[in-house]
Design a protein around this motif. Sequence first.
Motif, PDB file in Angstrom:
ATOM      1  N   LEU A   1       0.815  -1.223   0.000  1.00 30.47           N
ATOM      2  CA  LEU A   1       0.000   0.000   0.000  1.00 30.47           C
ATOM      3  C   LEU A   1       0.849   1.274   0.000  1.00 30.47           C
ATOM      4  O   LEU A   1       0.304   2.379   0.044  1.00 30.47           O
ATOM      5  N   LEU A   2       2.169   1.147  -0.104  1.00 29.97           N
ATOM      6  CA  LEU A   2       2.995   2.356  -0.226  1.00 29.97           C
ATOM      7  C   LEU A   2       2.789   3.018  -1.585  1.00 29.97           C
ATOM      8  O   LEU A   2       2.971   4.231  -1.721  1.00 29.97           O
ATOM      9  N   ILE A   3       2.401   2.240  -2.575  1.00 30.05           N
ATOM     10  CA  ILE A   3       2.144   2.824  -3.913  1.00 30.05           C
ATOM     11  C   ILE A   3       0.957   3.788  -3.866  1.00 30.05           C
ATOM     12  O   ILE A   3       1.085   4.943  -4.297  1.00 30.05           O
ATOM     13  N   PRO A   4      -0.213   3.370  -3.344  1.00 28.07           N
ATOM     14  CA  PRO A   4      -1.291   4.375  -3.215  1.00 28.07           C
ATOM     15  C   PRO A   4      -0.880   5.575  -2.375  1.00 28.07           C
ATOM     16  O   PRO A   4      -1.241   6.716  -2.706  1.00 28.07           O
ATOM     17  N   ASP A   5      -0.110   5.351  -1.336  1.00 34.83           N
ATOM     18  CA  ASP A   5       0.376   6.458  -0.507  1.00 34.83           C
ATOM     19  C   ASP A   5       1.199   7.422  -1.363  1.00 34.83           C
ATOM     20  O   ASP A   5       1.008   8.640  -1.332  1.00 34.83           O
ATOM     21  N   ALA A   6       2.093   6.853  -2.185  1.00 33.62           N
ATOM     22  CA  ALA A   6       2.952   7.683  -3.046  1.00 33.62           C
ATOM     23  C   ALA A   6       2.144   8.391  -4.133  1.00 33.62           C
ATOM     24  O   ALA A   6       2.523   9.462  -4.597  1.00 33.62           O
ATOM     25  N   LEU A   7       1.030   7.789  -4.528  1.00 37.13           N
ATOM     26  CA  LEU A   7       0.182   8.415  -5.556  1.00 37.13           C
ATOM     27  C   LEU A   7      -0.716   9.501  -4.961  1.00 37.13           C
ATOM     28  O   LEU A   7      -1.471  10.151  -5.689  1.00 37.13           O
ATOM     29  N   GLY A   8      -0.654   9.663  -3.639  1.00 40.55           N
ATOM     30  CA  GLY A   8      -1.389  10.767  -3.016  1.00 40.55           C
ATOM     31  C   GLY A   8      -2.640  10.358  -2.267  1.00 40.55           C
ATOM     32  O   GLY A   8      -3.356  11.211  -1.725  1.00 40.55           O
ATOM     33  N   ALA A   9      -2.954   9.060  -2.217  1.00 38.44           N
ATOM     34  CA  ALA A   9      -4.086   8.613  -1.385  1.00 38.44           C
ATOM     35  C   ALA A   9      -3.670   8.775   0.088  1.00 38.44           C
ATOM     36  O   ALA A   9      -2.488   8.735   0.403  1.00 38.44           O
TER      37      ALA A   9
ATOM     38  N   ILE B   1     -11.620   5.674  -3.653  1.00 45.23           N
ATOM     39  CA  ILE B   1     -11.815   6.130  -5.036  1.00 45.23           C
ATOM     40  C   ILE B   1     -13.149   5.583  -5.508  1.00 45.23           C
ATOM     41  O   ILE B   1     -13.324   4.375  -5.625  1.00 45.23           O
ATOM     42  N   THR B   2     -14.098   6.494  -5.748  1.00 45.13           N
ATOM     43  CA  THR B   2     -15.444   6.047  -6.101  1.00 45.13           C
ATOM     44  C   THR B   2     -15.856   6.516  -7.497  1.00 45.13           C
ATOM     45  O   THR B   2     -16.936   6.172  -7.968  1.00 45.13           O
ATOM     46  N   GLY B   3     -14.999   7.300  -8.141  1.00 44.10           N
ATOM     47  CA  GLY B   3     -15.353   7.809  -9.470  1.00 44.10           C
ATOM     48  C   GLY B   3     -14.213   8.605 -10.060  1.00 44.10           C
ATOM     49  O   GLY B   3     -13.107   8.626  -9.502  1.00 44.10           O
ATOM     50  N   PRO B   4     -14.471   9.284 -11.186  1.00 48.76           N
ATOM     51  CA  PRO B   4     -13.405   9.975 -11.919  1.00 48.76           C
ATOM     52  C   PRO B   4     -12.666  11.041 -11.095  1.00 48.76           C
ATOM     53  O   PRO B   4     -11.460  11.225 -11.281  1.00 48.76           O
ATOM     54  N   ASP B   5     -13.376  11.715 -10.166  1.00 47.99           N
ATOM     55  CA  ASP B   5     -12.710  12.780  -9.408  1.00 47.99           C
ATOM     56  C   ASP B   5     -11.591  12.226  -8.524  1.00 47.99           C
ATOM     57  O   ASP B   5     -10.507  12.814  -8.439  1.00 47.99           O
ATOM     58  N   GLY B   6     -11.887  11.116  -7.878  1.00 47.64           N
ATOM     59  CA  GLY B   6     -10.882  10.479  -7.024  1.00 47.64           C
ATOM     60  C   GLY B   6      -9.655  10.077  -7.822  1.00 47.64           C
ATOM     61  O   GLY B   6      -8.513  10.223  -7.372  1.00 47.64           O
ATOM     62  N   LEU B   7      -9.898   9.582  -8.991  1.00 45.58           N
ATOM     63  CA  LEU B   7      -8.796   9.170  -9.857  1.00 45.58           C
ATOM     64  C   LEU B   7      -7.967  10.369 -10.311  1.00 45.58           C
ATOM     65  O   LEU B   7      -6.730  10.345 -10.283  1.00 45.58           O
ATOM     66  N   LYS B   8      -8.666  11.453 -10.689  1.00 50.05           N
ATOM     67  CA  LYS B   8      -7.970  12.654 -11.181  1.00 50.05           C
ATOM     68  C   LYS B   8      -7.087  13.283 -10.117  1.00 50.05           C
ATOM     69  O   LYS B   8      -6.091  13.931 -10.420  1.00 50.05           O
ATOM     70  N   ALA B   9      -7.476  13.109  -8.854  1.00 52.21           N
ATOM     71  CA  ALA B   9      -6.702  13.709  -7.757  1.00 52.21           C
ATOM     72  C   ALA B   9      -5.361  13.004  -7.530  1.00 52.21           C
ATOM     73  O   ALA B   9      -4.498  13.523  -6.820  1.00 52.21           O
ATOM     74  N   LEU B  10      -5.192  11.806  -8.123  1.00 56.83           N
ATOM     75  CA  LEU B  10      -3.936  11.069  -7.901  1.00 56.83           C
ATOM     76  C   LEU B  10      -2.804  11.662  -8.736  1.00 56.83           C
ATOM     77  O   LEU B  10      -3.022  12.284  -9.767  1.00 56.83           O
ATOM     78  N   LYS B  11      -1.581  11.404  -8.275  1.00 54.36           N
ATOM     79  CA  LYS B  11      -0.405  11.854  -9.022  1.00 54.36           C
ATOM     80  C   LYS B  11      -0.142  10.934 -10.211  1.00 54.36           C
ATOM     81  O   LYS B  11      -0.736   9.862 -10.317  1.00 54.36           O
ATOM     82  N   GLY B  12       0.795  11.321 -11.050  1.00 58.35           N
ATOM     83  CA  GLY B  12       1.161  10.506 -12.213  1.00 58.35           C
ATOM     84  C   GLY B  12       2.195   9.454 -11.843  1.00 58.35           C
ATOM     85  O   GLY B  12       2.796   9.500 -10.772  1.00 58.35           O
ATOM     86  N   LYS B  13       2.399   8.506 -12.757  1.00 64.94           N
ATOM     87  CA  LYS B  13       3.284   7.374 -12.484  1.00 64.94           C
ATOM     88  C   LYS B  13       4.727   7.785 -12.205  1.00 64.94           C
ATOM     89  O   LYS B  13       5.457   7.056 -11.523  1.00 64.94           O
ATOM     90  N   ASP B  14       5.142   8.932 -12.734  1.00 62.02           N
ATOM     91  CA  ASP B  14       6.535   9.338 -12.533  1.00 62.02           C
ATOM     92  C   ASP B  14       6.727  10.235 -11.314  1.00 62.02           C
ATOM     93  O   ASP B  14       7.846  10.663 -11.028  1.00 62.02           O
ATOM     94  N   ASP B  15       5.617  10.509 -10.602  1.00 63.92           N
ATOM     95  CA  ASP B  15       5.711  11.444  -9.466  1.00 63.92           C
ATOM     96  C   ASP B  15       5.763  10.738  -8.117  1.00 63.92           C
ATOM     97  O   ASP B  15       5.437  11.328  -7.087  1.00 63.92           O
ATOM     98  N   ILE B  16       6.137   9.467  -8.131  1.00 64.78           N
ATOM     99  CA  ILE B  16       6.100   8.668  -6.900  1.00 64.78           C
ATOM    100  C   ILE B  16       7.457   8.558  -6.217  1.00 64.78           C
ATOM    101  O   ILE B  16       7.537   8.138  -5.071  1.00 64.78           O
TER     102      ILE B  16
END
Length: 343
Positions: free
Chosen positions: A77-85, A100-115
């Motif tokens: 679960l360090l990956i979700p933590d790094a993605l901003g969850a 994460i229940t819909g598109p807004d939750g997903l949009k709030a996450l960081k990108g794959k290179d920002d971890i």
Amino acid sequence: MTEKKKLLRSLAGEAMDVPPVWLMRQAGRYLPEYRETRAQAGDFLSLCYNSELAAEVTLQPIRRYGFDAAILFADILLIPDALGADLWFVTGEGPRLSTITGPDGLKALKGKDDIHDHLAPVYETVRILSRELPRETTLIGFAGAPWTVATYMIAGRGTPDQGPAHALRESDPDTFGALIELLTEATIEYLDMQVKAGAEVVKIFDSWAGSLKGEAFDRFALEPAKRITAEMKRRNPGLPVIAFPREAGDKYIGFAKAVDADCVAIDTKVAPEWAAEHLQPDSCVQGNLDPKLMVEGGQRLIDEARHIVDALKGGPHIFNLGHGITPDADPENVHVLLEAIRG
Ligand SMILES: Cc1c2[nH]c(c1CCC(=O)O)Cc1[nH]c(c(CCC(=O)O)c1C)Cc1[nH]c(c(CCC(=O)O)c1C)Cc1[nH]c(c(C)c1CCC(=O)O)C2
């Protein structure tokens, strides 16, 4: 000439009378020295992000038992933590995350290179370990598989049937698909950094793969594992990969081959004789003693360990449990187990 490490020989396809052995969760609460170091760190997550102490708890079971492999101390679960969850652990209950229940939750996450800033302490743990481990011990890096990590990100906690994740998969396939995609890509970047820091093998934990059926299993368990493996091997030629699609049942057949994994880890529901017949022709098999026997001990532990070794000795085998060792396991029983395997 330096001898190839025992675990790497199994991963390369060699059958041995005495298989290499390590245990899932071998660094953990059943060991008093782990509990002491965790208290020193403050809590479980602080331990994961404290490179010196995370390396220390990784080394503890190696010193005590001389396992053939050490697994990086961290969490899927360090990956979700790094993605901003948001991520926290409730003592005695387990992980909690923002959902994460819909598109807004997903949009709030960081990108794959920002971890990587967030995960830098994990890479440092790997560097310390690759300096400090005994020469014969293989260092395993790991990540959760996208589906399993997504189940926690969607529900915000562990769930018995992964219901919320299945519901989102049905009701909002775009958001669900994009989350799997992001996790697949972030996992590749994360594992690649672990390998660059010194991990010699990577393992992909898909603890909830068994709740995906039919085509959903192929799309969300098999396909992501295949993509991660292909890209990891492209970037790191010769890197061995262990896949663990837990409770995949009949879907274990052909999984290693389809994914191009060098080894498939099996859970306690799989008969070792069945694995010898259906899985070992394709790859090394890792497993699969019932962790309950590490609590119970005695002759049943010895008999069952020898049964697994015998059933799988005709092909490449890494001895392990079918799931993680539990906090109520008796540390003495690990010695009993090793004696039964190694003689
Ligand atoms: C689903 C999952 C998680 N984490 C992991 C999985 C996949 C494997 C599996 O199915 O067990 C994987 C994991 N978790 C941990 C490791 C470290 C390496 C190892 O020794 O195997 C690994 C590989 C440490 C840990 N991860 C956790 C602990 C216990 C934390 C503590 O010290 O209190 C450890 C040592 C906590 C954790 N982490 C997670 C849960 C659900 C929990 C709570 C349950 C529990 O308390 O056992 C998520």
